[in-house]
Enzyme design. Structure first.
Site, PDB file in Angstrom:
ATOM      1  N   GLN A 128       0.839  -1.200   0.000  1.00  8.79           N
ATOM      2  CA  GLN A 128       0.000   0.000   0.000  1.00  8.79           C
ATOM      3  C   GLN A 128       0.878   1.257   0.000  1.00  8.79           C
ATOM      4  OE1 GLN A 128      -2.000   0.511   3.741  1.00  8.79           O
ATOM      5  NE2 GLN A 128      -3.563   1.877   2.925  1.00  8.79           N
ATOM      6  N   GLY A 129       0.866   1.983  -1.100  1.00  5.73           N
ATOM      7  CA  GLY A 129       1.683   3.203  -1.209  1.00  5.73           C
ATOM      8  C   GLY A 129       0.847   4.455  -1.009  1.00  5.73           C
ATOM      9  N   SER A 131       1.232   6.655   2.354  1.00  4.58           N
ATOM     10  CA  SER A 131       1.995   7.650   3.129  1.00  4.58           C
ATOM     11  C   SER A 131       3.248   8.093   2.380  1.00  4.58           C
ATOM     12  CB  SER A 131       2.425   7.056   4.466  1.00  4.58           C
ATOM     13  OG  SER A 131       1.316   6.556   5.158  1.00  4.58           O
ATOM     14  N   GLU A 246      -9.615  -0.848   6.122  1.00  4.46           N
ATOM     15  CA  GLU A 246      -8.356  -1.117   6.823  1.00  4.46           C
ATOM     16  C   GLU A 246      -8.576  -1.075   8.336  1.00  4.46           C
ATOM     17  OE1 GLU A 246      -5.054   1.322   5.601  1.00  4.46           O
ATOM     18  OE2 GLU A 246      -3.682   0.404   7.053  1.00  4.46           O
ATOM     19  N   ASN A 388      -4.090   7.288  16.745  1.00  7.18           N
ATOM     20  CA  ASN A 388      -5.189   7.388  17.727  1.00  7.18           C
ATOM     21  C   ASN A 388      -5.814   8.787  17.727  1.00  7.18           C
ATOM     22  OD1 ASN A 388      -4.936   4.798  18.579  1.00  7.18           O
ATOM     23  ND2 ASN A 388      -4.691   5.294  20.745  1.00  7.18           N
ATOM     24  N   GLU A 389      -4.963   9.811  17.572  1.00  2.00           N
ATOM     25  CA  GLU A 389      -5.477  11.185  17.597  1.00  2.00           C
ATOM     26  C   GLU A 389      -6.404  11.410  16.398  1.00  2.00           C
ATOM     27  OE1 GLU A 389      -2.223  10.363  17.971  1.00  2.00           O
ATOM     28  OE2 GLU A 389      -2.128  10.726  20.128  1.00  2.00           O
TER      29      GLU A 389
END
Ligand SMILES: Cc1cc2nc3c(=O)[nH]c(=O)nc-3n(C[C@H](O)[C@H](O)[C@H](O)COP(=O)(O)OP(=O)(O)OC[C@H]3O[C@@H](n4cnc5c(N)ncnc54)[C@H](O)[C@@H]3O)c2cc1C
Length: 402
Positions: A128-129, A131, A246, A388-389
């Protein structure tokens, strides 16, 4: 957690249980137990994929028309629960659970016919590209450019934290096809063959010593325009669809419950030794009870989502809630394992193979030889698939309406 099943669903569960008992290879189970990460290495994962593919169960979440089982959401849940309880490895999700639904939802007939069977057969191994060094939480800032030239794109840029890119032959990517307007509107979803000239993969070693993630460099890589999924500029919509899968594409609670069972069994196994064993210590029992309550609560939320999907609703942003809860529980449980094994669990012997013929026989999942590697690896849970944020913000805005 036990739920009341119809006679047919109970028979289905028993069939899955018997299949796992008879067909989960011991080496695959041992490999899963010794794996610190959510991702097993291909020699473990692809072996297990092949067993399930032969049985016709690999596409357990896929519609029958695309080669899947066409199972109900409840049966998919039961399958995952039985797999977790049997100590089976996690399935390699990137092609199977992330790309495949994108292809049957947004892809054209040629893309479905080409790629879906190759995911099931294991011919293609996807990464998975998404980021980039300058685009993580703020994914829409991605800068990898794809410039259309006739019947192909020329792609330049870099992707980072790309899990298993060193094993993959293909990568699904988000690329910028237009930099003029709103940044979300200029993103497209492109499939890239990693054997193409101009692609290079550089390893990134994690703090646990694992080679799991990479940086992928793309220098003037020529990609056929036939590999564009959906329309140009539709990439952001597709990315949001994929990220929901995901975060919530599987039920996390059964696997967490299995690991907690193993830890409790390990603590009881100390009984009879010198001093007070952990299983008798109040603080330990409180921590285990808190984790158990968390896992049961997560199980109930995941089951509620399963029943909503069965009634035709999309899980939507609720998957951010399950991802958030599961990530925190994962880290809590992995810390229990480190505390359980004490000094033995602190040894990070990266020179010793954790799986394969020379590997030590793992006592059980979350055993001493993998406890600290797993603890370090699971720091990533509160980061990957959205931190998480970021999940908290999605829940605040989209679920709670704040
Ligand atoms: C083990 C691992 C595997 C991964 N695999 C893949 C993969 O296969 N493919 C892929 O594309 N990506 C992958 N990722 C990348 C992952 O999706 C990103 O790391 C993640 O989205 C966070 O982006 P970042 O690392 O750039 O951190 P940043 O976005 O720079 O965030 C840094 C910190 O700032 C906080 N922050 C940022 N923005 C906000 C905000 N708006 N509000 C509040 N806090 C904020 C974050 O929560 C975090 O604590 C992987 C990451 C890890 C750790």
């Amino acid at each position: 957690m036990d739920i009341e099943l119809s006679l047919e669903d109970a028979a289905f569960r028993d069939e899955v249980r018997a299949f796992l008992r008879d067909n989960l290879p011991p080496a695959v189970k041992a490999g899963a137990a010794a794996t610190p990460s959510v991702f097993v290495e291909p020699e473990i994962g692809q072996t297990w994929n092949a067993v399930l593919h032969q049985k016709g169960w690999l596409g357990y979440q896929w519609p029958a028309e695309h080669g899947g089982t066409g199972w109900t959401p409840l049966r998919r849940y039961l399958f995952e629960k039985e797999c977790a309880a049997a100590g089976a490895p996690n399935l390699t999700v990137l092609g199977l659970k992330l790309l495949a639904p994108v292809l049957w939802t947004f892809g054209n007939e040629a893309q479905k016919a080409t790629y879906l069977p190759r995911i099931l057969s294991g011919e293609d191994y996807w990464c998975q590209g998404f980021s980039e060094p300058g685009a993580g939480s703020d994914l829409a800032s991605l800068a990898t450019r794809a410039v259309r030239q006739g019947d192909h794109y020329v792609v330049s840029g870099s992707k980072i934290w790309t899990t298993h890119a060193h094993h993959a032959n293909r990568m699904f990517t988000l690329v910028r096809t237009d930099a003029s307007g709103r940044k979300q509107a200029g993103i497209s979803f492109l499939l890239i063959d990693l054997d193409s000239p101009g692609v290079s993969v550089r390893p990134i070693l994690t703090n646990a010593g694992d080679h799991e993630v990479n940086q992928v460099f793309l220098e003037d890589v020529v990609v056929s325009a036939a590999n564009l999924v959906g329309e140009e500029g539709q990439g952001w919509t597709i990315a949001k669809f994929l990220l929901e899968n995901e975060r919530g594409g599987s039920c996390h609670a059964p696997k967490l419950a299995y690991d907690l069972d193993q830890i409790e069994a390990g603590a009881r196994g100390q009984e009879g030794g010198e001093g007070i064993c952990l299983a008798e210590q109040v603080d330990w029992r409180r921590r285990v009870a808190r984790a158990r309550l968390g896992v049961d609560a997560l199980d109930m939320i995941e089951l509620r989502i399963v029943s909503e999907i069965a009634r035709g609703h999309k899980p939507g942003p609720q998957t951010s809630l399950t991802k958030l809860l599961a990530s925190n529980l994962r880290q809590e449980i992995d810390l229990l394992a480190v505390d359980l094994y004490g000094f033995a669990g602190l040894q990070l012997e990266t020179s010793r193979p954790l799986y394969g013929p020379e590997a030590p026989e793992p006592v059980h999942s979350a055993g001493a030889q993998v406890a600290s590697a797993r603890y370090l690896n699971s720091r990533a849970w509160t980061i990957f698939g959205g931190t998480n944020e970021v999940q908290s913000t999605i829940i605040a805005r989209s679920v709670l309406g704040l």
